[in-house]
Write an enzyme that holds these catalytic residues in place. Sequence first.
Site, PDB file in Angstrom:
ATOM      1  NE  ARG A  62      -4.287   0.230   1.620  1.00 39.99           N
ATOM      2  CZ  ARG A  62      -5.352   0.590   0.914  1.00 39.99           C
ATOM      3  NH1 ARG A  62      -5.526   1.866   0.720  1.00 39.99           N
ATOM      4  NH2 ARG A  62      -6.048  -0.308   0.701  1.00 39.99           N
TER       5      ARG A  62
ATOM      6  NE  ARG B 201      -8.274   7.075  11.434  1.00 39.28           N
ATOM      7  CZ  ARG B 201      -8.976   7.754  12.330  1.00 39.28           C
ATOM      8  NH1 ARG B 201      -8.217   8.297  13.387  1.00 39.28           N
ATOM      9  NH2 ARG B 201      -9.865   8.399  12.075  1.00 39.28           N
TER      10      ARG B 201
ATOM     11  CB  THR C 212      -3.968  -4.406  -1.724  1.00 35.81           C
ATOM     12  OG1 THR C 212      -3.221  -4.699  -0.583  1.00 35.81           O
ATOM     13  CG2 THR C 212      -4.135  -2.768  -1.905  1.00 35.81           C
TER      14      THR C 212
ATOM     15  CB  ALA D 154      -8.682  -1.837   4.125  1.00 37.20           C
TER      16      ALA D 154
ATOM     17  CD  GLU E 262      -7.150   2.538   6.446  1.00 36.88           C
ATOM     18  OE1 GLU E 262      -8.046   2.188   5.397  1.00 36.88           O
ATOM     19  OE2 GLU E 262      -6.104   1.995   6.603  1.00 36.88           O
TER      20      GLU E 262
END
Lengths: 484, 767
Positions: free
Chosen positions: B317, B349, B448, B517, B716
């Site tokens: 990420r 986060r 992801t 997420a 987030e």
Amino acid sequence: MGRPIRFLLDGQVRELPDDTDPTLTVLNLLRYDLRRTGTKEGCAEGDCGACTVALGELVDGRVRTRAVNACILFAPMLDGRALFTVESLGREGALHPVQQAMVDRHASQCGFCTPGFVMSLYACRRDGEALDRAGLADALAGNLCRCTGYGPILDAGLDICPGVGASGDDADDDTLAEALVAIRPAEMLALNHGGRRFFAPRSADELAAVLADHPEATILAGGTDVGLWVTKQRRTLKTTVSLNDAADLARTLDLGDAVRIGAGVRYADAEPALAGLHPAFGDLLRRLGGRQVRNLGTVCGNIANGSPIGDMPPALIAAGATLVLRRGETRREMPLEDFFLAYGKQDRGPGEFVEAVIVRKLAAERIFHIAKLSKRFDQDISAVCLGLSIGVAEGRVTDARAAFGGLAATPKRAAAFEAALAGRPWTEAGVAPALDALARDFVPIGDMRASAAYRLEAARNLILRAVLESAGGRRLQDLEAVSA
Amino acid sequence: MRTVTRTRAVHAAIGHDSAPRHVSGEALYIDDIPEPPGLLHLVAGRSDRAHARIVRLDLSAVRAAPGVVAVLTPADVPGRNDISPFAGDDPLFAGDEVMFHGQPLFCVAAESLPKARAAAALAVVAYEDLPALLEAEAAVGAGSLIEPTQTLRLGDARAAIAAAPRRLSGRLRIGGQEHFYLEGQVALVIPGEGQDLHVWTSTQHPTETQHILARVLGCPDAAVTVEVRRMGGGFGGKETQSVQWAAMAALAARLTRRPAKIRLDRDDDMAMTGKRHDFVTDWRLGYDAEGRLRGAAFEMASRCGFSADLSHAINDRAMFHSDNAYALPAAEIVSHRARTHTVSNTAFRGFGGPQGMMGIERALDAVALDLGLDPLDVRLTNLYGVAGDLTPYGQRVTDAVAHELMTELAEACDYRARRAAVRRWNAGDGHLKRGLALTPVKFGISFTTTHLNQAGALVHVYTDGSIHLNHGGTEMGQGLNIKVAQVAADAFQVPLGSVRITSTRTDKVPNTSATAASSGSDLNGMAALDACEQIKARLAAWAREAFGHAPVFTPDGVQVGPERLSFRDFVNRAWMARISLSAAGFYRTPDIHYDRATHTGRPFYYYAYGAACSEVAVDTLTGENRVLRTDILHDVGRSLNPAIDLGQIEGGFVQGMGWLTTEELVFDGEGRLTTHAPSTYKIPTAGDRPPVFNIAIWDRGENREDTVHRSKAVGEPPLMLAISVFSALTDAVAAVGGHRVLPDLDAPATPERILAAVADVRRRAAG
């Protein structure tokens, strides 16, 4: 032995037996013995405020209600006082106005810190404080929230702390005052928990007598340091002597040319007198711990425990404070800086106690300055703390007292720097050559708060900032001012 | 079928369902549950070495200590001594080798917490020290990685940079972050019949807890029930890091057949659980004289700690967000995942996204400085939607709104005039310098790891018209439960009070993903909606048959042809007609796919956007600093609940501000964390909140994808709005050198780092 610990909970008399563990924390008493689980443990060191409760006591016949940290408050310290927890307020469906305001403003997310905030706000409201946004941020600096970003909590505080005086929605303070009078102890509290003793003498004389019998006892004032010996270092205190009930030690006296702050005077209560000496003391006190710590901790305790950092000693040393120590009927007085002998070692013998600190009033023409550096502005232990008192005649320094915390093993005067400064012009250029002397005074060590290099460089710059400020640049070039 | 929305249940600013219980202290956290008789209290014994072989572990004094009932060691684990999410490298108790300072070696179960604590201290451990790799760079240098270095490429970045009219490079260090959830890790386990265990734990991932506990105990998943009512904060710190403690309590309960509780005190919690990864990022840009990017290269190294935990996905990420909101014509993103002898870093986060974005934001500040342009203009020039739409991982950005957000925000907060005012201020000779920055956030929404994008829900309608709502998501303060309840109330057009929110349980909704997420309401809201629609479809089929009309659910009851029934009467009659009023709902995010081998595909269903402008002041004599004002414009699509969303935006920003300013994790030379309590680790207080703080939800926001009521995830993304603070601090420090040199300011920007950067800028500007 003696009598039980007697206190009020929700206005009703509660007793704990005279063999209660003297270092049982009020937090554990509430959570595990009384099953009042609204009060939370977040850190067990008085830094997060999740355990905040309100403590009521009679001050000059009036009930003062103040927020304190239950996690480092020992149960015997409740004796003769009134305890309020979040359960004392309202329940779902019948919330107290403070609780309702928090709901209305969306001031809780995970909710774990929330009872602590409720109690901090409750104490402010009950004590009739009028708070604006900045005042609320101060009042709540000892309460950490990780979810909200604080805005909704401040909004709730603005809703319910209009400062209308003692709030009509709370239990009648007169009734509470009467109840407190009724449980006012007739004799000293003395506990014995399997040989571990606790005494709470009711006067300085009684304290002197108890300490004569127990010269190695741990002296307990607000417990904001000693509490951590128990909750963090897990020390077992054999004999503890509390000076919380010694009424004469809780006084601040105006001696004319000085103020005398008794050993039991809490930061919060010392603030008017100290801020009266110089506003810089007020600014410093506002950043010393959170509100809960200032409501319990004492100026003299901060001295007696000999922290290398302060925050009070550097400022008090600069102001020329002297310390009064007493053993039995014998008293001695010394310049405050002489009290600190080495790291963790102070000039206090067995059976001796700090009775008071005497702070001389500052001459109007003197330049007096206090500075504190920390990672976080509020409620943080300083990396460097400076107290500075300068006499200037015809633009030149006549005499200087510069004391630092955080640069040595004890709070310490910068003797070489003071000498180098004498006679120099009190200007940036004039002072600059004297700054190198600081490196002769101090060889700081680095830790998690700041490196040695930063401490020394910042110390130099704090002196320069003091020059700039005394030249009148403060309003424009002060972070506090520009962010207000 | 769908009915027309007529209640105000969705899109309404409704308070958190637990708020009255939060404020009254009635909300029960695990440590508040009345303790069952015979409860054992657990304390874990910790390693005090970063890397060592255990020569001898003598627990005889521990076993003999008063009140001790059991001492648990690896030998007592009936199943696998591993609590890792997938990599198999995270022992419940260290075996022969300790891998970080604070690693659990054993666990004491005693009659009281003080007794357990006292006993744990009696362990005698003899170590043989082994070389310890504490920093990411050292570990990368030594080839100590949790997986091979990953690379993401778009075009030929090196050639593009080499051919660009101008080039710049630099290095940025980005510190980690402690979650500092106010409620520490805690679990309570009650043994049932046979192998059955009921586990209350403060976790974001009940399913994984269940599976790992079963693996540790060597029993079927079905024997373990995990229940979560609420957490006192999570922030990613209870996604995997909660499992170890639940596993110890489960093991103690299994072995002693007594209930067992473990609650870490703050110091243990901070020393023994993972944190946000710290990063070292080398960046290199090629660009033209107008500040248009030609190519970008990032080489990142992160400290993963001793085990993999979630570091693969976190670093992925970080790679995916190295572009933040900017189209890179060519990119090379290299990611080293260092295995170090420190606690295993974990989800927090943003999950690597924040660290990824920091590189490009610093680099764009450098470009602006080099060209003498306003950093805002350099940012606007390079945004997706303006400069291109292809991400380095091959996904097209089709919903780019950062340009609209940023220009609207710049207008609303008077950016240009304030930029001029800051410049004027800094032209003076005072020691206070000001800085200003307006930065965007574009954050990809979806796990992801594609298969995690699924969720379940369970809805029962009772014959009195009340509705039992259960779903696989967990409540950690983010308001997930109220949002999902709003969705359910809206589906049936019943008052919100008719919907009963219940605790998350693995025996109600199985095989769930972590609440992480930012996906909680996207996934669970849709799953709950599916359950409601199934029930409604059955009701409709029955009604068409019984009444000859399809029912229409309205706030005033159910309209069936000419007849209007109360919801209660309607469902009661359906029950009499033997219609099932219970359904398990399910949702899987459509259209996403991702090939990890090539790091290409469409990993994200959509993007969430925001923009923030922060103004700061820096005292150049001490490095002290203050955020003077922040303005935020954030896109949450069509907000399910603006009150909850505003709370997420403000809270996320302030948490991010703490990460980049005052929150500093300090490890000593032995690998010992020295900032393990709030006395030394400083999260923001009320006074740190910007005194002027304007937050707005973008009123034109709408999700182009078919998400639940067209909302967007919000958990987030707002954290990264705080990069505006870091950029503004950099701007203020640059003022010391007349904006001629780029400050070498690392994060967190503590007073000490700022003062060092000030001195460095002065030196370089003069030289």
